[in-house]
Each structure stands twice: as structure tokens, then as C-alpha cells.
Motif scaffolding. Structure first.
Motif, PDB file in Angstrom:
ATOM      1  N   THR A 168      -4.050 -39.001  32.906  1.00  0.00           N
ATOM      2  CA  THR A 168      -3.387 -38.467  34.083  1.00  0.00           C
ATOM      3  C   THR A 168      -4.338 -38.431  35.271  1.00  0.00           C
ATOM      4  O   THR A 168      -3.963 -38.775  36.398  1.00  0.00           O
ATOM      5  CB  THR A 168      -2.849 -37.046  33.806  1.00  0.00           C
ATOM      6  N   GLY A 169      -5.582 -38.033  35.014  1.00  0.00           N
ATOM      7  CA  GLY A 169      -6.588 -38.043  36.076  1.00  0.00           C
ATOM      8  C   GLY A 169      -6.826 -39.442  36.598  1.00  0.00           C
ATOM      9  O   GLY A 169      -7.032 -39.640  37.804  1.00  0.00           O
ATOM     10  N   ALA A 170      -6.792 -40.428  35.703  1.00  0.00           N
ATOM     11  CA  ALA A 170      -6.981 -41.813  36.130  1.00  0.00           C
ATOM     12  C   ALA A 170      -5.822 -42.276  37.005  1.00  0.00           C
ATOM     13  O   ALA A 170      -6.024 -42.973  38.003  1.00  0.00           O
ATOM     14  CB  ALA A 170      -7.123 -42.716  34.903  1.00  0.00           C
ATOM     15  N   VAL A 171      -4.603 -41.907  36.626  1.00  0.00           N
ATOM     16  CA  VAL A 171      -3.435 -42.272  37.432  1.00  0.00           C
ATOM     17  C   VAL A 171      -3.544 -41.648  38.828  1.00  0.00           C
ATOM     18  O   VAL A 171      -3.326 -42.313  39.842  1.00  0.00           O
ATOM     19  CB  VAL A 171      -2.135 -41.818  36.730  1.00  0.00           C
ATOM     20  N   ARG A 172      -3.888 -40.364  38.864  1.00  0.00           N
ATOM     21  CA  ARG A 172      -4.020 -39.676  40.160  1.00  0.00           C
ATOM     22  C   ARG A 172      -5.103 -40.348  41.015  1.00  0.00           C
ATOM     23  O   ARG A 172      -4.909 -40.576  42.210  1.00  0.00           O
ATOM     24  CB  ARG A 172      -4.357 -38.212  39.913  1.00  0.00           C
ATOM     25  N   GLN A 173      -6.246 -40.650  40.405  1.00  0.00           N
ATOM     26  CA  GLN A 173      -7.315 -41.300  41.158  1.00  0.00           C
ATOM     27  C   GLN A 173      -6.894 -42.693  41.636  1.00  0.00           C
ATOM     28  O   GLN A 173      -7.288 -43.141  42.716  1.00  0.00           O
ATOM     29  CB  GLN A 173      -8.572 -41.427  40.295  1.00  0.00           C
ATOM     30  N   GLY A 174      -6.101 -43.376  40.822  1.00  0.00           N
ATOM     31  CA  GLY A 174      -5.611 -44.689  41.226  1.00  0.00           C
ATOM     32  C   GLY A 174      -4.740 -44.612  42.467  1.00  0.00           C
ATOM     33  O   GLY A 174      -4.861 -45.420  43.394  1.00  0.00           O
ATOM     34  N   PHE A 175      -3.844 -43.616  42.489  1.00  0.00           N
ATOM     35  CA  PHE A 175      -3.009 -43.422  43.676  1.00  0.00           C
ATOM     36  C   PHE A 175      -3.863 -43.022  44.874  1.00  0.00           C
ATOM     37  O   PHE A 175      -3.572 -43.424  46.014  1.00  0.00           O
ATOM     38  CB  PHE A 175      -1.942 -42.359  43.409  1.00  0.00           C
ATOM     39  N   ASP A 176      -4.901 -42.230  44.632  1.00  0.00           N
ATOM     40  CA  ASP A 176      -5.812 -41.866  45.722  1.00  0.00           C
ATOM     41  C   ASP A 176      -6.495 -43.104  46.294  1.00  0.00           C
ATOM     42  O   ASP A 176      -6.692 -43.217  47.516  1.00  0.00           O
ATOM     43  CB  ASP A 176      -6.875 -40.879  45.219  1.00  0.00           C
ATOM     44  N   LEU A 177      -6.882 -44.021  45.408  1.00  0.00           N
ATOM     45  CA  LEU A 177      -7.531 -45.246  45.873  1.00  0.00           C
ATOM     46  C   LEU A 177      -6.562 -46.089  46.704  1.00  0.00           C
ATOM     47  O   LEU A 177      -6.948 -46.697  47.710  1.00  0.00           O
ATOM     48  CB  LEU A 177      -8.053 -46.052  44.685  1.00  0.00           C
ATOM     49  N   VAL A 178      -5.296 -46.100  46.286  1.00  0.00           N
ATOM     50  CA  VAL A 178      -4.273 -46.807  47.061  1.00  0.00           C
ATOM     51  C   VAL A 178      -4.188 -46.213  48.466  1.00  0.00           C
ATOM     52  O   VAL A 178      -4.119 -46.940  49.468  1.00  0.00           O
ATOM     53  CB  VAL A 178      -2.903 -46.732  46.354  1.00  0.00           C
ATOM     54  N   LYS A 179      -4.205 -44.891  48.553  1.00  0.00           N
ATOM     55  CA  LYS A 179      -4.125 -44.247  49.866  1.00  0.00           C
ATOM     56  C   LYS A 179      -5.340 -44.583  50.728  1.00  0.00           C
ATOM     57  O   LYS A 179      -5.222 -44.723  51.942  1.00  0.00           O
ATOM     58  CB  LYS A 179      -4.007 -42.727  49.706  1.00  0.00           C
ATOM     59  N   LEU A 180      -6.503 -44.723  50.101  1.00  0.00           N
ATOM     60  CA  LEU A 180      -7.713 -45.086  50.848  1.00  0.00           C
ATOM     61  C   LEU A 180      -7.645 -46.511  51.377  1.00  0.00           C
ATOM     62  O   LEU A 180      -8.039 -46.793  52.508  1.00  0.00           O
ATOM     63  CB  LEU A 180      -8.948 -44.935  49.959  1.00  0.00           C
ATOM     64  N   GLY A 181      -7.169 -47.420  50.525  1.00  0.00           N
ATOM     65  CA  GLY A 181      -7.229 -48.840  50.880  1.00  0.00           C
ATOM     66  C   GLY A 181      -5.954 -49.426  51.433  1.00  0.00           C
ATOM     67  O   GLY A 181      -5.985 -50.416  52.179  1.00  0.00           O
ATOM     68  N   ARG A 182      -4.777 -48.848  51.069  1.00  0.00           N
ATOM     69  CA  ARG A 182      -3.480 -49.366  51.507  1.00  0.00           C
ATOM     70  C   ARG A 182      -2.558 -48.193  51.807  1.00  0.00           C
ATOM     71  O   ARG A 182      -1.562 -47.969  51.113  1.00  0.00           O
ATOM     72  CB  ARG A 182      -2.851 -50.235  50.416  1.00  0.00           C
TER      73      ARG A 182
ATOM     74  N   SER B 151       6.248 -37.582  39.788  1.00  0.00           N
ATOM     75  CA  SER B 151       5.856 -36.242  40.236  1.00  0.00           C
ATOM     76  C   SER B 151       4.587 -36.279  41.073  1.00  0.00           C
ATOM     77  O   SER B 151       4.497 -35.650  42.141  1.00  0.00           O
ATOM     78  CB  SER B 151       5.655 -35.324  39.022  1.00  0.00           C
ATOM     79  N   ILE B 152       3.588 -37.037  40.618  1.00  0.00           N
ATOM     80  CA  ILE B 152       2.325 -37.129  41.362  1.00  0.00           C
ATOM     81  C   ILE B 152       2.528 -37.861  42.683  1.00  0.00           C
ATOM     82  O   ILE B 152       2.001 -37.461  43.723  1.00  0.00           O
ATOM     83  CB  ILE B 152       1.247 -37.828  40.505  1.00  0.00           C
ATOM     84  N   LEU B 153       3.289 -38.941  42.659  1.00  0.00           N
ATOM     85  CA  LEU B 153       3.555 -39.691  43.892  1.00  0.00           C
ATOM     86  C   LEU B 153       4.240 -38.815  44.939  1.00  0.00           C
ATOM     87  O   LEU B 153       3.892 -38.844  46.122  1.00  0.00           O
ATOM     88  CB  LEU B 153       4.411 -40.925  43.584  1.00  0.00           C
ATOM     89  N   LYS B 154       5.205 -38.027  44.497  1.00  0.00           N
ATOM     90  CA  LYS B 154       5.883 -37.123  45.425  1.00  0.00           C
ATOM     91  C   LYS B 154       4.913 -36.091  45.980  1.00  0.00           C
ATOM     92  O   LYS B 154       4.902 -35.808  47.178  1.00  0.00           O
ATOM     93  CB  LYS B 154       7.038 -36.419  44.712  1.00  0.00           C
ATOM     94  N   HIS B 155       4.102 -35.506  45.097  1.00  0.00           N
ATOM     95  CA  HIS B 155       3.152 -34.478  45.520  1.00  0.00           C
ATOM     96  C   HIS B 155       2.162 -35.026  46.546  1.00  0.00           C
ATOM     97  O   HIS B 155       1.766 -34.326  47.481  1.00  0.00           O
ATOM     98  CB  HIS B 155       2.399 -33.938  44.306  1.00  0.00           C
ATOM     99  N   MET B 156       1.782 -36.297  46.380  1.00  0.00           N
ATOM    100  CA  MET B 156       0.802 -36.901  47.270  1.00  0.00           C
ATOM    101  C   MET B 156       1.432 -37.520  48.516  1.00  0.00           C
ATOM    102  O   MET B 156       0.723 -38.058  49.369  1.00  0.00           O
ATOM    103  CB  MET B 156       0.022 -37.985  46.508  1.00  0.00           C
ATOM    104  N   ASN B 157       2.754 -37.453  48.600  1.00  0.00           N
ATOM    105  CA  ASN B 157       3.476 -38.061  49.728  1.00  0.00           C
ATOM    106  C   ASN B 157       3.199 -39.555  49.844  1.00  0.00           C
ATOM    107  O   ASN B 157       3.028 -40.098  50.945  1.00  0.00           O
ATOM    108  CB  ASN B 157       3.113 -37.367  51.051  1.00  0.00           C
ATOM    109  N   VAL B 158       3.134 -40.219  48.708  1.00  0.00           N
ATOM    110  CA  VAL B 158       2.978 -41.668  48.673  1.00  0.00           C
ATOM    111  C   VAL B 158       4.370 -42.300  48.582  1.00  0.00           C
ATOM    112  O   VAL B 158       5.190 -41.900  47.748  1.00  0.00           O
ATOM    113  CB  VAL B 158       2.122 -42.104  47.471  1.00  0.00           C
ATOM    114  N   ALA B 159       4.636 -43.278  49.428  1.00  0.00           N
ATOM    115  CA  ALA B 159       5.934 -43.956  49.390  1.00  0.00           C
ATOM    116  C   ALA B 159       6.130 -44.612  48.025  1.00  0.00           C
ATOM    117  O   ALA B 159       5.213 -45.251  47.498  1.00  0.00           O
ATOM    118  CB  ALA B 159       6.005 -45.002  50.500  1.00  0.00           C
TER     119      ALA B 159
END
Length: 395
Positions: free
Chosen positions: A101-115, A132-140
Motif C-alpha cells: 500500500t505504501g508503494a502504491v501511495r508513493q507511486g501516485f506521489d511520483l506521478v504527481k511530481l512528474g505528470r 480511495s487513495i486516488l480520491k484522497h490525493m485529488n489525482v484525476a
């Protein structure tokens, strides 16, 4: 401040666990919680893990921090386990994370940094925490068709049609093997078509591989992730050790960012370490240490692989038994897909109302979307489940 906090929705699986514990019936079956259980209903510590823990207890001399990225030997071992020789080690940036789960969250964080403007496409259905994580992070994010409930198979035509509308730079979240919650996997030919589409559309694959070794074997289960990493310019991979090493509570995972090496890989490695620092600083080491000890010791690795194979074949036997029993009782092939699926989960194709009947009338606890944990069964309880399902669908 606290009075202004929004009420959070209750976790449906945790609620199901509580209901199961409070059920006074002796003959009840828990098929909701997503952990492996042996025939006695216990989640055992694997032999190799126990042996590694003993050695670690005798030899460990410090509890000091290791590194922001985690222990190098763990990262090397995980890259080798997941990717094999699909790409050179120098092309894979890697950090340890608190579980998959931490890896998934960090992966989405990396997406936000780069794209930051990327949309993350996820399979419908998918593991609940993804959305749930995508919604929490406001990632499309958008779903793509994946599962045909009527046939119990992958809706590959729908999947390709939906992903063909993704924009260049979007991220496609894929399950490496043992799809959660459906158990329906892509074939080798389908994986190759997905790779073609990813490259044609300039899409970035992100693969969540949480069950390597639970499907068709350690090497076979890695086919998709290795193909994608070898053929696509960039790939994100979130890997978990919770299931295949049984170290659930140790929170052991890894996030990999594969590119073609050089400056991009160096930049990715620095970014992954940076994200670790911002989110939790140094990752947990105990479980990671055990995993690296097992993967780098010939005897421990052989014992681990042997026990993992016992777990895998045991779940396959339960699938075959359940499918055969349901076929006998319903006199139809409606549930034959259960034997073709892989991993811990399958969706029975029952309505939420029918799942309520299973729980209330038969003491069988599964998620409302009809996902059941195959590993929650044993040879004695399979006939009980099959009889209950046959009664429910027979009306």
C-alpha cells in the motif's frame, strides 16, 4: 478543529470482520478479509521467515536507521525477484516502502511530481484502496472495463477500447497477477496487446504486483510485469511481500521506477528517496531484512519457495473442488470460471442481496460485491459454501 472533521465512511471489510466475530454460530465461514489462511484457519509464519528471524535475533547488533531508500540488499533482491533479467539492474530505481500500500501511495506521489496533469486509469473493478487513495490525493482517475461478470472472464475488448481513449502521458494501473478482486488474469497474448497500446498511445504503465507466487508460480506470475518493463520506456511497479512471505504486519514492500538508465534512472531514484523522506522518512527494516536474508540464502530461499508452492497448489485445489461442487449442485457450468481464476480471490457473480442471504441464513461472510477469499476455505467448508450458494441462486 476536530468537530469540523468530516465523518469517514466505514470500511466494509473491517465491518464484515467485526460482524463475523460477533456472530455466535459455530458453523460460520469468513471469506471477507484478504489474508491467507491455512486449512485450520490460521495465518502461519512461514518456515523460512521463522528461521531468518532466529538468525537475525542472534546476529543483529543495532536498530539504527538504514537509509532513506531502505537496505540496498533488500532493493536488489526485490528487483531480482520481480524483474528477473528483464532489464539491467541499473535501469531500475527502487526504494523500500511500508507494505505494498505504501508503494502504491508513493507511486501516485511520483506521478504527481512528474505528470501532475495525468489521469490514472484503473480496472473496473479494482482493489478498493486504489480508488480511495486516488480520491484522497485529488489525482484525476477513470475506470476502464476489465471484468465481465456474466462470463467470469476479462472483458478485453472493453479494456482496449477504453484505454484507446487515454491521453498521452496518462497512467494505466494494471494488476501484475491474481487480479484483486476478480481473480481473472490477462493471457500472455493479451499482455502483449496491452504493451502495444501503451507504447502507441504514449501511456505510462503502473503495475501493482501483490501476489507473485500465488497464481501459476513465481516466474510465471511475473510474466506481465517483466514484459512491460522490458518493452515500455518507463514503468512504475508497486510490489508487496505481505502475501508471498506472510509478513503482513511487518509492512514490507518496494516501489520501482524502470527507465532506460542514465540520468532518468538517477533522477527517479533521488525522487523516490525524497518521497520517502516526506512521507515517513526511513522505511521499516525488520520485514525487509527477513526478505533479503531469505532471497540471498540458498537454503532459506529453497524452503520458502517450497512452502509458497504448497500454498499456491492448495488454493488451486480448493478452486477446483469448489467449481466441481457447484457444477454438481447447480447442474450448470455457471461457476466453472472459479477453477480458471488465480490467486486468493474470485467474484461469484451474486447480487449484494444474495450475499446478505449467505451471511444471514448460512453464516458465510463475503464482500457485498460477491468477492470471496478462496484461502478462507478448506476441504471441509467448500461443500458448505457450494450448498449455500446453490440454494441462494436456485431461489
Amino acid at each position: 478543529m476536530f468537530s469540523a472533521l468530516p465523518d469517514q465512511p466505514e470500511d466494509k471489510i473491517l465491518k464484515l470482520m467485526q460482524m463475523f466475530r460477533e456472530d455466535p454460530r459455530e458453523q460460520k465461514i469468513d471469506l471477507g478479509v484478504g489474508v491467507y489462511k491455512d486449512p485450520d484457519g490460521k495465518t502461519p509464519i512461514m518456515r523460512a521467515v521463522k528461521a531468518a528471524e532466529k538468525t537475525l535475533w542472534e546476529t543483529e547488533t543495532t536498530k539504527s536507521y538504514v537509509a532513506l531508500a531502505g537496505a540496498p540488499e533488500f532493493n536488489d533482491a526485490m528487483v531480482a525477484l520481480v524483474l528477473g533479467d528483464a532489464v539491467p539492474r541499473a535501469e531500475a530505481a527502487c526504494v523500500a516502502t511500508p507494505g505494498g500500500t505504501g508503494a502504491v501511495r508513493q507511486g501516485f506521489d511520483l506521478v504527481k511530481l512528474g505528470r501532475a496533469d495525468a489521469t490514472v486509469w484503473y480496472s473496473s473493478p479494482t482493489w478498493g484502496n486504489h480508488v480511495s487513495i486516488l480520491k484522497h490525493m485529488n489525482v484525476a482517475h477513470k475506470p476502464y472495463r476489465y471484468f465481465d461478470a456474466a462470463t467470469g472472464e476479462v472483458d478485453f475488448v472493453g479494456m482496449i477500447a477504453d484505454l484507446a481513449t487515454a491521453l498521452p502521458g496518462d497512467v494505466v494501473l494494471l494488476h501484475g497477477c491474481c487480479h484483486n478482486p476478480t481473480g481473472a488474469n490477462l493471457t500472455h497474448a493479451q499482455w502483449r496487446q496491452v504493451v502495444e497500446l501503451l507504447n502507441e498511445r504514449d501511456l505510462i504503465p503502473m503495475i501493482d504486483i501483490a501476489y507473485q507466487g500465488f497464481g501459476d508460480g513465481l516466474e510465471e506470475d511475473a510474466f506481465g510485469v517483466r514484459l512491460v518493463a522490458a518493452e515500455c520506456p518507463e514503468t512504475l511497479i508497486a510490489a508487496s511481500c505481505s502475501k508471498n512471505f506472510g509478513v503482513y504486519r511487518e509492512r514490507t514492500g518496494a516501489l520501482m521506477a524502470v527507465s532506460r538508465g542514465g540520468a532518468d534512472t538517477v533522477r527517479a531514484q533521488k525522487s523516490l528517496a525524497y518521497l520517502n523522506r516526506q512521507n515517513f522518512s526511513f522505511p521499516p527494516d525488520h520485514g525487509a531484512r527477513l526478505v533479503s536474508m531469505i532471497l540471498t540464502d540458498e537454503a532459506l530461499k529453497a524452503d520458502w519457495m517450497a512452502e509458497l508452492e504448497e500454498v499456491r497448489t492448495g488454493m488451486l485445489a480448493l478452486r477446483e473442488q469448489l467449481a466441481a461442487e457447484l457444477k454438481r449442485l447447480t447442474n450448470s457450468d455457471r461457476f466453472d470460471f472459479i477453477a480458471r481464476h488465480r490467486g486468493m480471490f474470485s467474484m461469484l457473480g451474486l447480487s449484494s442481496e444474495e450475499m446478505d442471504v449467505l451471511r444471514e441464513s448460512h453464516g458465510i461472510y463475503g464482500v457485498s460485491d460477491s468477492r470471496i477469499n478462496i484461502a478462507g476455505l478448506n476441504s471441509r467448508t467448500v461443500p458448505l459454501l457450494a450448498k449455500a450458494v446453490a440454494e441462494v441462486v436456485g431461489g
